[in-house]
Design a protein around this motif. Structure first.
Motif, PDB file in Angstrom:
ATOM      1  N   TYR A  70     -13.332 -14.087 -24.867  1.00 47.16           N
ATOM      2  CA  TYR A  70     -13.149 -12.851 -25.631  1.00 47.16           C
ATOM      3  C   TYR A  70     -12.585 -13.117 -27.029  1.00 47.16           C
ATOM      4  O   TYR A  70     -12.807 -12.329 -27.952  1.00 47.16           O
ATOM      5  CB  TYR A  70     -12.226 -11.899 -24.869  1.00 47.16           C
ATOM      6  N   HIS A  71     -11.823 -14.227 -27.183  1.00 46.39           N
ATOM      7  CA  HIS A  71     -11.312 -14.567 -28.514  1.00 46.39           C
ATOM      8  C   HIS A  71     -12.458 -14.952 -29.446  1.00 46.39           C
ATOM      9  O   HIS A  71     -12.391 -14.698 -30.658  1.00 46.39           O
ATOM     10  CB  HIS A  71     -10.298 -15.718 -28.403  1.00 46.39           C
ATOM     11  N   ILE A  72     -13.482 -15.549 -28.879  1.00 44.15           N
ATOM     12  CA  ILE A  72     -14.657 -15.941 -29.676  1.00 44.15           C
ATOM     13  C   ILE A  72     -15.578 -14.731 -29.870  1.00 44.15           C
ATOM     14  O   ILE A  72     -16.119 -14.503 -30.949  1.00 44.15           O
ATOM     15  CB  ILE A  72     -15.422 -17.083 -28.983  1.00 44.15           C
ATOM     16  N   GLY A  73     -15.762 -13.929 -28.817  1.00 47.42           N
ATOM     17  CA  GLY A  73     -16.618 -12.739 -28.904  1.00 47.42           C
ATOM     18  C   GLY A  73     -16.888 -12.150 -27.532  1.00 47.42           C
ATOM     19  O   GLY A  73     -17.105 -12.881 -26.560  1.00 47.42           O
ATOM     20  N   LYS A  74     -16.859 -10.831 -27.457  1.00 46.42           N
ATOM     21  CA  LYS A  74     -17.132 -10.153 -26.189  1.00 46.42           C
ATOM     22  C   LYS A  74     -18.644 -10.026 -25.972  1.00 46.42           C
ATOM     23  O   LYS A  74     -19.412 -10.013 -26.946  1.00 46.42           O
ATOM     24  CB  LYS A  74     -16.496  -8.763 -26.184  1.00 46.42           C
ATOM     25  N   PRO A  75     -19.075  -9.900 -24.693  1.00 48.66           N
ATOM     26  CA  PRO A  75     -20.510  -9.695 -24.431  1.00 48.66           C
ATOM     27  C   PRO A  75     -20.981  -8.369 -25.032  1.00 48.66           C
ATOM     28  O   PRO A  75     -20.327  -7.341 -24.882  1.00 48.66           O
ATOM     29  CB  PRO A  75     -20.590  -9.662 -22.902  1.00 48.66           C
ATOM     30  N   LYS A  76     -22.124  -8.449 -25.727  1.00 49.20           N
ATOM     31  CA  LYS A  76     -22.713  -7.258 -26.327  1.00 49.20           C
ATOM     32  C   LYS A  76     -24.210  -7.248 -26.075  1.00 49.20           C
ATOM     33  O   LYS A  76     -24.794  -8.264 -25.668  1.00 49.20           O
ATOM     34  CB  LYS A  76     -22.429  -7.218 -27.830  1.00 49.20           C
ATOM     35  N   ASP A  77     -24.840  -6.086 -26.339  1.00 47.26           N
ATOM     36  CA  ASP A  77     -26.267  -5.961 -26.051  1.00 47.26           C
ATOM     37  C   ASP A  77     -27.146  -6.537 -27.152  1.00 47.26           C
ATOM     38  O   ASP A  77     -28.369  -6.437 -27.096  1.00 47.26           O
ATOM     39  CB  ASP A  77     -26.633  -4.498 -25.810  1.00 47.26           C
ATOM     40  N   SER A  78     -26.524  -7.159 -28.175  1.00 50.01           N
ATOM     41  CA  SER A  78     -27.279  -7.839 -29.231  1.00 50.01           C
ATOM     42  C   SER A  78     -26.435  -8.993 -29.748  1.00 50.01           C
ATOM     43  O   SER A  78     -25.204  -8.994 -29.621  1.00 50.01           O
ATOM     44  CB  SER A  78     -27.631  -6.880 -30.367  1.00 50.01           C
ATOM     45  N   ILE A  79     -27.091  -9.972 -30.364  1.00 51.78           N
ATOM     46  CA  ILE A  79     -26.366 -11.149 -30.859  1.00 51.78           C
ATOM     47  C   ILE A  79     -25.809 -10.859 -32.252  1.00 51.78           C
ATOM     48  O   ILE A  79     -26.205  -9.896 -32.918  1.00 51.78           O
ATOM     49  CB  ILE A  79     -27.285 -12.388 -30.878  1.00 51.78           C
ATOM     50  N   LEU A  80     -24.855 -11.719 -32.656  1.00 49.70           N
ATOM     51  CA  LEU A  80     -24.203 -11.527 -33.962  1.00 49.70           C
ATOM     52  C   LEU A  80     -25.172 -11.788 -35.105  1.00 49.70           C
ATOM     53  O   LEU A  80     -26.095 -12.592 -34.999  1.00 49.70           O
ATOM     54  CB  LEU A  80     -22.986 -12.462 -34.068  1.00 49.70           C
ATOM     55  N   GLN A 121     -22.914 -13.194 -24.696  1.00 49.21           N
ATOM     56  CA  GLN A 121     -21.579 -13.626 -25.130  1.00 49.21           C
ATOM     57  C   GLN A 121     -21.732 -14.894 -25.966  1.00 49.21           C
ATOM     58  O   GLN A 121     -22.330 -15.876 -25.515  1.00 49.21           O
ATOM     59  CB  GLN A 121     -20.657 -13.891 -23.942  1.00 49.21           C
ATOM     60  N   PRO A 122     -21.189 -14.863 -27.159  1.00 46.00           N
ATOM     61  CA  PRO A 122     -21.382 -16.004 -28.077  1.00 46.00           C
ATOM     62  C   PRO A 122     -20.620 -17.252 -27.621  1.00 46.00           C
ATOM     63  O   PRO A 122     -19.564 -17.172 -27.003  1.00 46.00           O
ATOM     64  CB  PRO A 122     -20.849 -15.483 -29.403  1.00 46.00           C
ATOM     65  N   ILE A 123     -21.205 -18.422 -27.943  1.00 52.90           N
ATOM     66  CA  ILE A 123     -20.582 -19.732 -27.704  1.00 52.90           C
ATOM     67  C   ILE A 123     -20.492 -20.438 -29.061  1.00 52.90           C
ATOM     68  O   ILE A 123     -21.506 -20.656 -29.727  1.00 52.90           O
ATOM     69  CB  ILE A 123     -21.404 -20.565 -26.711  1.00 52.90           C
ATOM     70  N   LYS A 124     -19.246 -20.812 -29.452  1.00 54.37           N
ATOM     71  CA  LYS A 124     -19.008 -21.367 -30.796  1.00 54.37           C
ATOM     72  C   LYS A 124     -18.917 -22.888 -30.744  1.00 54.37           C
ATOM     73  O   LYS A 124     -18.316 -23.465 -29.840  1.00 54.37           O
ATOM     74  CB  LYS A 124     -17.724 -20.785 -31.386  1.00 54.37           C
ATOM     75  N   ASP A 125     -19.529 -23.497 -31.720  1.00 52.68           N
ATOM     76  CA  ASP A 125     -19.403 -24.951 -31.908  1.00 52.68           C
ATOM     77  C   ASP A 125     -17.985 -25.233 -32.407  1.00 52.68           C
ATOM     78  O   ASP A 125     -17.571 -24.739 -33.468  1.00 52.68           O
ATOM     79  CB  ASP A 125     -20.438 -25.442 -32.917  1.00 52.68           C
ATOM     80  N   ALA A 126     -17.206 -26.010 -31.623  1.00 52.08           N
ATOM     81  CA  ALA A 126     -15.800 -26.247 -31.965  1.00 52.08           C
ATOM     82  C   ALA A 126     -15.641 -27.065 -33.243  1.00 52.08           C
ATOM     83  O   ALA A 126     -14.589 -26.991 -33.899  1.00 52.08           O
ATOM     84  CB  ALA A 126     -15.102 -26.963 -30.809  1.00 52.08           C
ATOM     85  N   LYS A 142     -25.088 -20.672 -29.738  1.00 50.36           N
ATOM     86  CA  LYS A 142     -25.537 -20.450 -28.361  1.00 50.36           C
ATOM     87  C   LYS A 142     -25.005 -19.110 -27.867  1.00 50.36           C
ATOM     88  O   LYS A 142     -23.969 -18.620 -28.350  1.00 50.36           O
ATOM     89  CB  LYS A 142     -25.032 -21.549 -27.413  1.00 50.36           C
ATOM     90  N   TYR A 143     -25.713 -18.561 -26.836  1.00 54.21           N
ATOM     91  CA  TYR A 143     -25.263 -17.334 -26.164  1.00 54.21           C
ATOM     92  C   TYR A 143     -25.527 -17.475 -24.667  1.00 54.21           C
ATOM     93  O   TYR A 143     -26.566 -18.018 -24.255  1.00 54.21           O
ATOM     94  CB  TYR A 143     -26.013 -16.103 -26.678  1.00 54.21           C
ATOM     95  N   GLU A 144     -24.575 -17.002 -23.884  1.00 50.27           N
ATOM     96  CA  GLU A 144     -24.808 -16.889 -22.444  1.00 50.27           C
ATOM     97  C   GLU A 144     -25.245 -15.454 -22.149  1.00 50.27           C
ATOM     98  O   GLU A 144     -24.579 -14.503 -22.562  1.00 50.27           O
ATOM     99  CB  GLU A 144     -23.551 -17.219 -21.633  1.00 50.27           C
ATOM    100  N   THR A 145     -26.384 -15.304 -21.439  1.00 50.68           N
ATOM    101  CA  THR A 145     -26.862 -13.957 -21.078  1.00 50.68           C
ATOM    102  C   THR A 145     -26.179 -13.539 -19.783  1.00 50.68           C
ATOM    103  O   THR A 145     -26.178 -14.270 -18.787  1.00 50.68           O
ATOM    104  CB  THR A 145     -28.389 -13.938 -20.888  1.00 50.68           C
TER     105      THR A 145
END
Length: 662
Positions: free
Chosen positions: A652-662, A445-450, A457-460
């Motif tokens: 989820y507004h930033i990005g849903k968990p997926k099996d690969s990064i953006l 799940q992506p983590i965005k720099d505000a 960053k991504y949380e696994t």
């Protein structure tokens, strides 16, 4: 490699005795045949020699008498020719000795024969010569010795000197035929006698020994095949050893029968209560197409065992078994299942009130122990007229009754879908298969720099894959902890996450760690192994689950200190969820505070949440920490958090968990 054993050729006792008898018989016949031949030849030789001697003496005495009367050589020859007719093919010849030749003259033809015949020469020396020639005829050379009467004419000799040799020969046909006949009849008699003897011998052995053994063998086989250990063996014999064998075998049968019955009882009956067990129940269920079954569970029996001990628990089981046996004797057959459960296979469907009365009766019963009264309650599950898997169905029913705090529950098909226990068993198997086949997969799940709006960053997040379907942790994480699979689950996440991010430069990733993970030596060993292996500690973040109270500060601090040697960053997850302790923030080398999702999801509508987030964010910045907001699910929340100065946004507004990064 073990050498292959050749098959053993088996033989029956009767055939063995028969072969031994025939062998002895044939050996005896061969021996008697050889003996007969030798005896016949010896007898033939002795008889022929004796016969030849007597014939020679008769001829000599006849000739001697005539010589005393003054008969000449020619006269004697005529007599000899006449004597030859007394026996068929008899031939008689006489030869003069040298001293007789001095007186009567030399007969040249005879002298030539003597000079060329060694046997005649030996006879001239006084030795009787007996010979059986190649054609079987007998030749006997008889030395004619000088007697007192001979001195008158043979004045140049002395008594005992040899005057000449009488040479007779004839075929021993009569003797031979007599001996052959005698030998033939003797052999026939012997063979017949031996056949009779050995036949009688075989019959005796067969009746006295072989038949009892065969009978014993057949009866043993019948007992073995029929498993009827009550059947005794009886042998018609007066041989003590055979009788002893019969008695011993019957004693063995009784012993086997005793232990066989004990074994059957232990297989089909519960040792403590002597009630039929689940194996017997399954057999009885198979006899009918439709069955009605009741399972009775002792409520909270583990607590009784814990407080009073298993001996007291066993006594309660035995007393309850007697109580149920009396109370349900008209309902059906009572069985003892595993642990704290009984079962009743119903003879007929029984009304609901019957079971309520049974529950009350058990509840009123006083189980006494050491001046204490122990009360027992039961839960009952029932299934009526089921065709298959009735034990599983009733088991699920009684569990559901316990979960719902009900005393009685009747089976319904919907219970199979609600059976939590069955679900737990299935998920335990699913996790085991996933661990074996590397189907524990990380989602990101992506983590965005505000400030920059960049994803850095991504949380696994753990997922389980089964048959192409992805399952989230809420489906299995608690079960994995109960089944002691959680630790291996975490280690699989570490391995798979590090392998995925090893070549993702400038991208950081985080993994959640609980207190249990930190205290598990194997898990931390795998973590530091992969930090050494891939050397990406400066891009790795450990998220400590703040929902669990940090009881052992030293263990956590030592863990963080070691992580810092790899340049790993530390985040406190779910900060503000309930266990938040601002005191340890300054004592641990923390880099991030992740604001709990319960504070973020309503921050745009709840002023209290807004104030708490604002204060935590200010506190974190004052401590030199960065903040990450979770569960950002809409644009309004994102804008609000940016105004508060929150450093990173996740949701989820930033990005849903997926099996690969953006």
């Amino acid at each position: 490699m073990t050498p292959k054993k050749s098959p053993v050729h088996m033989i029956s006792n009767r055939n063995l005795i028969l072969k031994i008898t025939l062998f002895i018989l044939m050996t005896s016949i061969i021996f008697i045949l050889l003996s007969s031949v030798l005896l016949k030849h010896k007898a033939l030789d002795d008889l022929a020699e004796d016969d030849a001697l007597k014939t020679s003496e008769l001829i000599f005495e006849t000739m001697n008498t005539r010589m005393q009367e003054g008969w000449a050589k020619d006269d004697l020859t005529k007599i000899i020719n006449r004597l030859e007719f007394i026996r068929e093919d008899l031939k008689v010849k006489s030869y003069r000795s040298p001293k007789v030749e001095e007186i009567l003259g030399v007969h040249q033809a005879d002298k030539l024969i003597v000079e060329n015949d060694l046997l005649i020469q030996k006879a001239m020396a006084g030795e009787k010569q007996f010979q059986i020639q190649e054609d079987g005829s007998i030749r006997y050379l008889y030395p004619m010795k000088v007697s007192a009467e001979c001195i008158t004419c043979h004045y140049n000799t002395q008594i005992g000197d040899v005057n000449g040799v009488l040479d007779i020969s004839y075929p021993p046909s009569q003797i031979k035929i007599s001996l052959d006949s005698m030998t033939f009849y003797f052999i026939i008699f012997f063979i017949i006698t031996m056949l009779i003897f050995f036949y009688i011998f075989f019959l005796i052995i067969d009746i006295k020994m072989v038949k009892p053994i065969v009978t014993l063998t057949k009866q043993i086989s019948e007992v073995s095949n029929g498993k009827d250990f009550n059947k005794e063996v009886f042998l018609k014999t007066n041989i003590s050893e055979m009788k002893l064998l019969q008695v011993s075998f019957n004693k063995l049968l009784k012993t086997i029968n005793k232990y066989y019955n004990q074994l059957l009882h232990s297989i089909y009956f519960h040792k403590l209560t002597a009630l039929p067990n689940i194996i017997k129940l399954e057999q009885d269920l198979a006899k009918q197409s439709l069955n009605s079954l009741v399972i009775i569970n002792i409520d909270d029996f583990k607590t009784i065992n814990y407080f009073y001990g298993t001996k007291v628990g066993d006594e309660i089981i035995k007393k309850l078994a007697k109580l149920l046996l009396q109370a349900t004797s008209n309902a059906g057959v009572l069985y003892k299942l595993h642990g704290d459960e009984f079962a009743i296979l119903l003879d007929k469907n029984i009304e609901y009130d019957y079971w309520e009365k049974l529950i009350d009766e058990v509840k009123r019963y006083k189980f006494l122990y050491d001046e204490s009264t122990i009360r027992v309650t039961i839960s009952i599950g029932i299934a009526y007229d089921e065709k298959e898997k009735i034990i599983d169905k009733v088991t699920a029913t009684v569990r559901q009754a316990i979960n719902e705090n009900k005393s009685i529950k009747v089976f319904d098909e919907s219970l199979l879908l609600e059976d939590v226990h069955t679900s737990h068993i299935q998920w335990t198997k699913n996790i085991e298969v996933a661990l074996e086949n590397n189907q524990i997969v990380p989602f990101f799940q992506p983590i965005k720099d505000a400030k920059t709006d960049e994803i850095i960053k991504y949380e696994t997040l753990a997922r389980l894959e089964k048959n192409g379907e992805i399952f989230t942790p809420d489906m299995f994480i608690d079960i994995s902890k109960k089944s002691k699979q959680y630790d291996e689950f975490t280690r699989a996440m570490i391995r798979n996450s590090f392998e995925y991010f090893q070549d993702k430069e400038n991208i950081s990733f985080s993994i959640n760690f609980s207190i249990d993970d930190i205290q598990n030596h194997k898990t931390t060993e795998v973590l530091f192994e992969y930090l050494d292996k891939f050397d990406i500690g400066d891009r790795f973040i450990v998220e400590l689950l703040e929902t669990e109270e940090f009881e052992d500060f030293d263990i956590i601090n030592n863990f963080i200190q070691k992580l810092k040697t790899y340049k790993v960053k530390i985040a406190i997850d779910d900060f503000g969820s309930g266990y938040s302790n601002f005191a340890y923030i300054g004592n641990l080398q923390i880099d991030f505070l992740k604001l709990d999702s319960s504070l973020i999801e309503n921050i745009h509508t709840n002023t209290d949440s807004y104030k708490v987030v604002k204060n935590i964010n200010s506190f974190a910045h004052d401590m030199g920490l960065e903040t990450i907001a979770e569960k950002v699910h809409c644009e309004e929340i994102e804008v609000l958090l940016k105004k508060l100065g929150v450093d990173y946004l996740q949701g989820y507004h930033i990005g849903k968990p997926k099996d690969s990064i953006l």
